[in-house]
Design a protein around this motif. Structure first.
Motif, PDB file in Angstrom:
ATOM      1  N   ARG A  32       0.827  -1.208   0.000  1.00 19.07           N
ATOM      2  CA  ARG A  32       0.000   0.000   0.000  1.00 19.07           C
ATOM      3  C   ARG A  32       0.865   1.263   0.000  1.00 19.07           C
ATOM      4  O   ARG A  32       0.593   2.219  -0.721  1.00 19.07           O
ATOM      5  CB  ARG A  32      -0.914  -0.017   1.228  1.00 19.07           C
ATOM      6  CG  ARG A  32      -1.726   1.241   1.438  1.00 19.07           C
ATOM      7  CD  ARG A  32      -2.613   1.114   2.658  1.00 19.07           C
ATOM      8  NE  ARG A  32      -1.869   0.673   3.829  1.00 19.07           N
ATOM      9  CZ  ARG A  32      -1.100   1.471   4.578  1.00 19.07           C
ATOM     10  NH1 ARG A  32      -0.980   2.760   4.276  1.00 19.07           N
ATOM     11  NH2 ARG A  32      -0.455   0.993   5.627  1.00 19.07           N
ATOM     12  N   SER A  34     -14.562   1.311  -1.751  1.00 11.50           N
ATOM     13  CA  SER A  34     -14.000   2.385  -0.920  1.00 11.50           C
ATOM     14  C   SER A  34     -14.737   2.567   0.394  1.00 11.50           C
ATOM     15  O   SER A  34     -14.199   3.151   1.333  1.00 11.50           O
ATOM     16  CB  SER A  34     -14.032   3.706  -1.699  1.00 11.50           C
ATOM     17  OG  SER A  34     -15.378   4.060  -1.982  1.00 11.50           O
ATOM     18  N   THR A  82      -9.843  11.552 -15.059  1.00 10.15           N
ATOM     19  CA  THR A  82      -8.503  11.277 -14.536  1.00 10.15           C
ATOM     20  C   THR A  82      -7.432  11.428 -15.615  1.00 10.15           C
ATOM     21  O   THR A  82      -6.282  11.024 -15.403  1.00 10.15           O
ATOM     22  CB  THR A  82      -8.419   9.860 -13.947  1.00 10.15           C
ATOM     23  OG1 THR A  82      -8.622   8.896 -14.988  1.00 10.15           O
ATOM     24  CG2 THR A  82      -9.450   9.648 -12.851  1.00 10.15           C
ATOM     25  N   LEU A 113      -4.424   9.274 -11.291  1.00  6.22           N
ATOM     26  CA  LEU A 113      -4.594   8.245 -10.271  1.00  6.22           C
ATOM     27  C   LEU A 113      -3.261   7.770  -9.693  1.00  6.22           C
ATOM     28  O   LEU A 113      -3.226   6.853  -8.870  1.00  6.22           O
ATOM     29  CB  LEU A 113      -5.359   7.042 -10.839  1.00  6.22           C
ATOM     30  CG  LEU A 113      -6.829   7.308 -11.177  1.00  6.22           C
ATOM     31  CD1 LEU A 113      -7.461   6.073 -11.790  1.00  6.22           C
ATOM     32  CD2 LEU A 113      -7.614   7.743  -9.940  1.00  6.22           C
ATOM     33  N   GLY A 122      -1.384   6.959  -5.418  1.00  4.02           N
ATOM     34  CA  GLY A 122      -2.460   6.507  -4.542  1.00  4.02           C
ATOM     35  C   GLY A 122      -3.712   7.355  -4.566  1.00  4.02           C
ATOM     36  O   GLY A 122      -4.589   7.187  -3.713  1.00  4.02           O
ATOM     37  N   HIS A 123      -3.828   8.270  -5.517  1.00  9.29           N
ATOM     38  CA  HIS A 123      -5.034   9.089  -5.603  1.00  9.29           C
ATOM     39  C   HIS A 123      -6.211   8.234  -6.076  1.00  9.29           C
ATOM     40  O   HIS A 123      -6.038   7.167  -6.667  1.00  9.29           O
ATOM     41  CB  HIS A 123      -4.823  10.256  -6.563  1.00  9.29           C
ATOM     42  CG  HIS A 123      -3.803  11.231  -6.088  1.00  9.29           C
ATOM     43  ND1 HIS A 123      -3.163  12.108  -6.929  1.00  9.29           N
ATOM     44  CD2 HIS A 123      -3.306  11.479  -4.848  1.00  9.29           C
ATOM     45  CE1 HIS A 123      -2.310  12.840  -6.235  1.00  9.29           C
ATOM     46  NE2 HIS A 123      -2.381  12.486  -4.972  1.00  9.29           N
ATOM     47  N   SER A 124      -7.408   8.716  -5.829  1.00  5.16           N
ATOM     48  CA  SER A 124      -8.606   7.969  -6.213  1.00  5.16           C
ATOM     49  C   SER A 124      -9.616   8.893  -6.874  1.00  5.16           C
ATOM     50  O   SER A 124      -9.532  10.120  -6.752  1.00  5.16           O
ATOM     51  CB  SER A 124      -9.241   7.286  -4.995  1.00  5.16           C
ATOM     52  OG  SER A 124      -9.658   8.246  -4.038  1.00  5.16           O
ATOM     53  N   TYR A 125     -10.537   8.280  -7.563  1.00  4.25           N
ATOM     54  CA  TYR A 125     -11.676   8.980  -8.162  1.00  4.25           C
ATOM     55  C   TYR A 125     -12.922   8.317  -7.579  1.00  4.25           C
ATOM     56  O   TYR A 125     -13.345   7.264  -8.046  1.00  4.25           O
ATOM     57  CB  TYR A 125     -11.640   8.848  -9.685  1.00  4.25           C
ATOM     58  CG  TYR A 125     -12.822   9.473 -10.408  1.00  4.25           C
ATOM     59  CD1 TYR A 125     -12.836  10.836 -10.700  1.00  4.25           C
ATOM     60  CD2 TYR A 125     -13.918   8.700 -10.796  1.00  4.25           C
ATOM     61  CE1 TYR A 125     -13.914  11.406 -11.362  1.00  4.25           C
ATOM     62  CE2 TYR A 125     -14.992   9.265 -11.460  1.00  4.25           C
ATOM     63  CZ  TYR A 125     -14.996  10.615 -11.737  1.00  4.25           C
ATOM     64  OH  TYR A 125     -16.073  11.190 -12.395  1.00  4.25           O
ATOM     65  N   TRP A 151     -12.929   4.563  -7.355  1.00  2.00           N
ATOM     66  CA  TRP A 151     -11.932   3.992  -8.262  1.00  2.00           C
ATOM     67  C   TRP A 151     -10.528   4.432  -7.883  1.00  2.00           C
ATOM     68  O   TRP A 151     -10.311   5.578  -7.509  1.00  2.00           O
ATOM     69  CB  TRP A 151     -12.205   4.447  -9.710  1.00  2.00           C
ATOM     70  CG  TRP A 151     -13.511   3.988 -10.236  1.00  2.00           C
ATOM     71  CD1 TRP A 151     -14.713   4.656 -10.182  1.00  2.00           C
ATOM     72  CD2 TRP A 151     -13.784   2.755 -10.897  1.00  2.00           C
ATOM     73  NE1 TRP A 151     -15.696   3.916 -10.770  1.00  2.00           N
ATOM     74  CE2 TRP A 151     -15.161   2.740 -11.225  1.00  2.00           C
ATOM     75  CE3 TRP A 151     -12.999   1.660 -11.258  1.00  2.00           C
ATOM     76  CZ2 TRP A 151     -15.758   1.674 -11.880  1.00  2.00           C
ATOM     77  CZ3 TRP A 151     -13.594   0.601 -11.910  1.00  2.00           C
ATOM     78  CH2 TRP A 151     -14.963   0.611 -12.216  1.00  2.00           C
ATOM     79  N   ASP A 152      -9.570   3.508  -8.012  1.00  2.63           N
ATOM     80  CA  ASP A 152      -8.165   3.865  -7.931  1.00  2.63           C
ATOM     81  C   ASP A 152      -7.421   3.161  -9.051  1.00  2.63           C
ATOM     82  O   ASP A 152      -8.028   2.436  -9.861  1.00  2.63           O
ATOM     83  CB  ASP A 152      -7.573   3.559  -6.547  1.00  2.63           C
ATOM     84  CG  ASP A 152      -7.635   2.084  -6.178  1.00  2.63           C
ATOM     85  OD1 ASP A 152      -7.951   1.242  -7.070  1.00  2.63           O
ATOM     86  OD2 ASP A 152      -7.379   1.754  -5.012  1.00  2.63           O
ATOM     87  N   LEU A 153      -6.118   3.371  -9.141  1.00  3.16           N
ATOM     88  CA  LEU A 153      -5.364   2.870 -10.285  1.00  3.16           C
ATOM     89  C   LEU A 153      -5.338   1.336 -10.375  1.00  3.16           C
ATOM     90  O   LEU A 153      -5.544   0.796 -11.466  1.00  3.16           O
ATOM     91  CB  LEU A 153      -3.945   3.437 -10.254  1.00  3.16           C
ATOM     92  CG  LEU A 153      -3.112   3.252 -11.522  1.00  3.16           C
ATOM     93  CD1 LEU A 153      -3.814   3.842 -12.743  1.00  3.16           C
ATOM     94  CD2 LEU A 153      -1.731   3.889 -11.347  1.00  3.16           C
ATOM     95  N   ARG A 157      -7.526  -0.749  -9.535  1.00  2.00           N
ATOM     96  CA  ARG A 157      -8.844  -1.249  -9.924  1.00  2.00           C
ATOM     97  C   ARG A 157      -9.115  -1.048 -11.416  1.00  2.00           C
ATOM     98  O   ARG A 157     -10.051  -1.639 -11.961  1.00  2.00           O
ATOM     99  CB  ARG A 157      -9.923  -0.565  -9.090  1.00  2.00           C
ATOM    100  CG  ARG A 157     -11.214  -1.359  -9.046  1.00  2.00           C
ATOM    101  CD  ARG A 157     -12.238  -0.726  -8.151  1.00  2.00           C
ATOM    102  NE  ARG A 157     -13.515  -1.396  -8.341  1.00  2.00           N
ATOM    103  CZ  ARG A 157     -14.695  -0.839  -8.115  1.00  2.00           C
ATOM    104  NH1 ARG A 157     -14.746   0.414  -7.697  1.00  2.00           N
ATOM    105  NH2 ARG A 157     -15.805  -1.493  -8.309  1.00  2.00           N
TER     106      ARG A 157
END
Length: 358
Positions: free
Chosen positions: A18, A211, A227, A233, A236-239, A242-244, A246
């Motif tokens: 992580r 999430s 994105t 992404l 470790g950023h997310s939308y 969703w993250d990278l 995934r």
């Protein structure tokens, strides 16, 4: 004055997966622009024309995990046979102990190079691992046994693949009553917007399972656009949900074989626990190893539903909490590295118990 003794500094241990992912961005724009600069006017997201003779940067092996896909596999293999790729590529089917005619279909099709039958049901992760061990291509395209791809996709991948990129395709789901009753549907162009990673409308006031967040209002989400083709992404950023990792979906994704071997392939425990997350975990491992996740908007395939799609989907969702928990646990362990030798040894041992057809 007394002697002052200082304790030696301890070397930092490996970071959890992580945390390792937080160190990596996903700005692939220089890679895509560099490719376009030498691609004779073809855009990164543009289908490679059938008369194009771009030399492939890498050789390709298509690995298809197959369980009870006799209803779709003939069409999937026909689509591979119809690829306009001017160079050779390899197709490996790993039958996960099907009881229908999956193995017979594969054995009788001319596009198949290798067919393996697992001794008992072991799950898609193990099936993909076996195919990866047998693959001779530099890039492995993981293609599901119910995914029908347009004729340009293999060339698109072969021309753009590198040893540091994960190339992500998309899927357009077709209900069984549609593709079985009207085969001409498959002659159309799949719609990019049909994929949830492109157009996403989650239910409001509902806990999102990945999430754990709840959206109070309806959302017209555009993960791919918003994105900037997954660039935002990184680190470790997310939308929203969703993250990278995934975004890495093995229905249609191409990866460097050596990188997959180095991280130890897919975690087979996911197949024993239920459905899903083994591809997300592989994506996380590859991201932590420094690979970039790059979409191919033109690589969209038709995903063919089985006759009992609703039942299968409910069964999959019932097992998802277990595989998600496994994924969360693995994120806290060190990012895997240097596992090639152990991976090959384990797969060679498993292959001694499999039926392998040349």
């Amino acid at each position: 004055m007394g002697l002052v003794v200082t304790a030696p500094e301890l070397a930092p241990g490996p970071l959890p997966l992580r945390e390792e992912m937080l160190r990596h961005g996903n700005d692939h724009s220089s890679s895509t622009h560099a490719w376009e600069a030498v691609a004779d006017g073809i855009g990164w997201h543009q289908p490679t024309p059938s008369d194009c003779r771009l030399a492939p940067s890498r050789t390709v092996s298509v690995v298809i995990p197959a369980h009870q896909v006799g209803y779709s596999l003939p069409t999937v293999l026909d689509a591979l046979d119809a690829q306009h790729h001017p160079y050779g590529f390899e197709v490996i089917v790993v039958d996960d102990a099907s009881t229908d005619d999956t193995a017979q279909v594969a054995a009788g099709h001319r596009v198949i190079d290798r067919l393996v039958r697992l001794p008992q049901r072991m799950g898609a992760a193990t099936a993909r691992n076996v195919g990866t061990a047998l693959a001779r291509g530099q890039t492995v395209l993981y293609l599901d046994g119910d995914m029908v791809i347009p004729p340009h996709v293999i060339t698109d991948i072969a021309a753009r693949a590198t040893d540091t990129s994960v190339l992500v395709g998309f899927r357009h789901n077709l209900r069984h009553e549609v593709h079985s009753q009207d085969p001409t549907t498959l002659g159309r162009v799949p719609a990019l917007a049909a994929d949830h990673r492109v157009v996403w409308r989650p239910p409001p006031n509902t806990v999102l399972p990945y999430s754990g967040i709840t959206l109070p209002e309806p959302l017209d989400g555009r993960p791919l656009d918003h994105t900037h083709d997954f660039i935002n992404l990184g680190y470790g950023h997310s939308y929203y949900d969703w993250d990278l990792p995934r975004m890495v979906v093995t229905a249609l994704v191409a990866v460097p074989r050596t990188a997959v071997l180095d991280v130890g392939g897919f975690d087979a425990e996911f197949g024993r626990l239920g459905w899903g997350m083994e591809d997300t975990y592989l994506g996380a491992c590859l991201i932590a190893a420094g690979l970039l996740v790059i979409p191919l908007r033109q690589a969209v395939g038709f995903h063919l539903d089985p006759p009992d799609a609703a039942q299968q989907w409910q069964h999959k969702l019932a097992g998802w909490p277990h595989t998600l928990a496994r994924y969360r646990d693995l994120l806290e362990l060190p990012a895997p590295r240097g596992r090639t030798q152990d991976f090959i040894a384990a797969m060679n041992n498993l292959l001694t118990h499999c039926e392998v057809l040349p």
